[in-house]
Motif scaffolding. Structure first.
Motif, mmCIF file in Angstrom:
data_model
loop_
_atom_site.group_PDB
_atom_site.id
_atom_site.type_symbol
_atom_site.label_atom_id
_atom_site.label_comp_id
_atom_site.label_asym_id
_atom_site.label_seq_id
_atom_site.Cartn_x
_atom_site.Cartn_y
_atom_site.Cartn_z
ATOM 1 N N HIS A 168 39.944 98.476 14.423
ATOM 2 C CA HIS A 168 40.813 98.359 15.589
ATOM 3 C C HIS A 168 40.907 99.737 16.255
ATOM 4 O O HIS A 168 41.349 100.702 15.632
ATOM 5 N N HIS A 169 40.462 99.803 17.506
ATOM 6 C CA HIS A 169 40.433 101.084 18.239
ATOM 7 C C HIS A 169 41.823 101.398 18.781
ATOM 8 O O HIS A 169 42.202 100.904 19.837
ATOM 9 N N THR A 170 42.538 102.228 18.049
ATOM 10 C CA THR A 170 43.954 102.493 18.352
ATOM 11 C C THR A 170 44.199 103.954 18.694
ATOM 12 O O THR A 170 45.338 104.391 18.775
ATOM 13 N N ASP A 171 43.101 104.701 18.890
ATOM 14 C CA ASP A 171 43.248 106.149 18.935
ATOM 15 C C ASP A 171 42.731 106.741 20.251
ATOM 16 O O ASP A 171 41.608 107.230 20.337
ATOM 17 N N ALA A 208 41.590 103.781 22.910
ATOM 18 C CA ALA A 208 42.446 102.689 22.455
ATOM 19 C C ALA A 208 42.172 101.487 23.344
ATOM 20 O O ALA A 208 42.349 101.550 24.560
ATOM 21 N N ASP A 217 41.720 96.862 23.027
ATOM 22 C CA ASP A 217 41.602 95.661 22.198
ATOM 23 C C ASP A 217 41.591 94.384 23.033
ATOM 24 O O ASP A 217 40.551 93.999 23.564
ATOM 25 N N ASP A 234 42.957 100.406 11.054
ATOM 26 C CA ASP A 234 43.642 101.027 12.190
ATOM 27 C C ASP A 234 43.096 102.450 12.329
ATOM 28 O O ASP A 234 43.398 103.330 11.536
ATOM 29 N N LYS A 262 43.631 105.016 14.116
ATOM 30 C CA LYS A 262 44.558 106.148 14.185
ATOM 31 C C LYS A 262 45.218 106.415 12.830
ATOM 32 O O LYS A 262 45.362 107.570 12.409
ATOM 33 N N GLN A 263 45.603 105.349 12.158
ATOM 34 C CA GLN A 263 46.301 105.493 10.871
ATOM 35 C C GLN A 263 45.352 105.750 9.717
ATOM 36 O O GLN A 263 45.661 106.514 8.805
#
Ligand SMILES: [Ca+2]
Ligand SMILES: [Ca+2]
Lengths: 315, 315
Positions: free
Chosen positions: A268-271, A277, A279, A303, A305-306
């Motif tokens: 998941h591209h969250t960064d 970021a 989705d 995730d 970023k995480q």
């Protein structure tokens, strides 16, 4: 083949992954399937792992790398194709009118891909891709595209192989576009790359036996095509698969439906800071339904970023 | 990966091959490409060897094994297909009228193959092939077909792998028909089998994600299709290829046309006593043009009677 397993005190096999549920789930899965005598043990020949490429192993945003290659090739080939000056979507592309190119839709983009990917021998095409990757830099990160690979994923691939997995790419991208760089970038040899294909023909060209690439789609390795590509190329159901978009759902479903332990992963591209970021509403790498269905199906969401300590390999 | 090389005094890597020009040519080739520092050295990742299956690795005479499987399957499926009682070539097959079946030609045989090879999941088809191989014996040799493999070829495959080669099957036969037995018979895993394919589809069947085999040809991996199959599946030009009929000529030409040392081999069935003797006029495994062109092209002919100490593995 000597198998390296992770013992207490051994070097961290996933140094670019942050501690957390995702990293733990991956390590527990690998330890489970490699512990002899355990009910979850999976013999070597069935340790098949398949990974999507665009947005899963390397950058895909804001535009698929293979499309950028196709655009550049069309510009290089233009002098040999005077008819493109008056034919869409080539005319718009040559004039830098990307809005009109975009408006030509999938049909127009396919024409550009086919025109830039056919009409040469396999050897020539391989060389064109290799040269393009050397000379082209991604603007924001100022690096060649084959350096914009995800370091945590490269480590995951290595960790799987160290535990007896055979790793494959299963991508909607062109098989012949990926093969020139996958060995060096990911440690995955050409024969373990599955992807979309155009038709090709055996010909004796200038006295030499060659494969010539033809202007016609042979197979689209995307969505429901991914399990078909896996069946045709690999002939086993994977026990682990990783993607990043709704186009990977069928591959993950196919993987998860077999007997014994299974793992399905989505990046998941969250960064937006370190990468991008995007989705549910993205025009590339749309990740929407898979997010909704993940929990109920036991799919693991990475995730970015995480879970990732770093994104790209050090320069 | 530890590489075993043949040193003076080491165990004979090809015990079922007679001393002679063919055996010497093979060993000299392998030693040449594996000698580091030599001009002919080939790095590991390029040591790709491709072998035809029918008549090259296992028995094909007097009738391709896959056709016999297809005939038996049609008989088993007949109760579910009352229409076959009145439709050719099924009617003739069910009545044991093999002359009429033969007269239906390639078109009729294809209908039989498609009807017997489609309409089930990949898992079911795999099981049908495995069960058929267990219960069916070849009449003359009174052995299951997957024991009627050529012992000298099994040793050659092992010898190549011990020298860092990756070995592939590239056959006109069905990829899904071969995969259930190639690992045990030849040490070649499913993902290193290239062959003809029917269309298949991803479906959720009874709630389970499955591949379903469809009644349509997808790719014929024969003649000029062989180099195409190699390009699509393997993505490298082999440095050694072995076949047994004119249908392998394009694969051998493609192999020989690359740079550096190359080896092209044809098995010539010359042994009516221990197996069968057939070539130019045979209806299966026709070896005619390739015999004429071998010398001029540097292709090596394996004379079964002269070159092989034994044909099949011991019972
Ligand atoms: Ca993707
Ligand atoms: Ca053959």
């Amino acid at each position: 083949v000597t198998l390296m397993t992770t013992h207490a005190g051994a070097a961290d096999p996933l140094p670019s992954w942050n501690e957390g549920a995702t990293r733990t789930a991956i390590i527990e899965f690998v330890e489970k399937v490699t512990t002899e005598g355990s009910a979850d043990f999976v013999p070597l020949e069935k340790r098949i792992a398949t990974f999507d490429n665009d947005g899963c192993l390397w950058l895909e945003y804001p535009m698929y790398t293979q499309l950028l290659f196709a655009f550049d090739r069309i510009k290089e080939l233009a002098p040999q194709h005077p008819e493109w000056k008056t034919t869409q979507p080539f005319k718009a592309l040559l004039e830098g009118d990307m809005k009109t190119v975009g408006a030509s839709g999938m049909k127009g983009l396919m024409e550009i891909v086919i025109a830039s990917h056919s009409g040469m021998t396999a050897t020539e095409f391989d060389k064109q891709v290799t040269e393009w990757l050397v000379k082209t830099k991604q603007a924001r990160f100022n690096r060649p595209y084959n350096e914009l690979i995800y370091q945590p994923q490269v480590e995951l691939l290595e960790y799987l192989r160290a535990n007896g997995f055979k790793t494959f790419i299963v991508s909607g991208g062109g098989i012949a576009f990926m093969r020139p760089f996958t060995e060096e970038a990911y440690g995955i040899p050409p024969e373990q790359v599955v992807g979309s294909m155009i038709e090709s023909e055996f010909q004796i060209k200038d006295g030499k036996a060659e494969i010539v690439r033809m202007p016609k789609i042979h197979f689209i390795d995307d969505k429901a095509g991914k399990p078909v590509g896996i069946y045709n190329h690999i002939g086993h159901r994977p026990i682990l698969a990783c993607g990043n978009s709704d186009s990977d759902m069928q591959m993950i479903q196919y993987t998860m439906a077999g007997d014994g332990p299974r793992m399905g992963l989505f990046v998941h591209h969250t960064d937006a800071e370190r990468e991008y970021a995007y989705d549910r509403k993205s025009h590339v790498g749309t990740l929407d339904k898979a997010l909704d269905l993940a929990d109920a199906n036991g799919w693991t969401i990475i995730d970015m970023k995480q879970d990732w300590k770093t994104v790209f390999p050090p320069k």
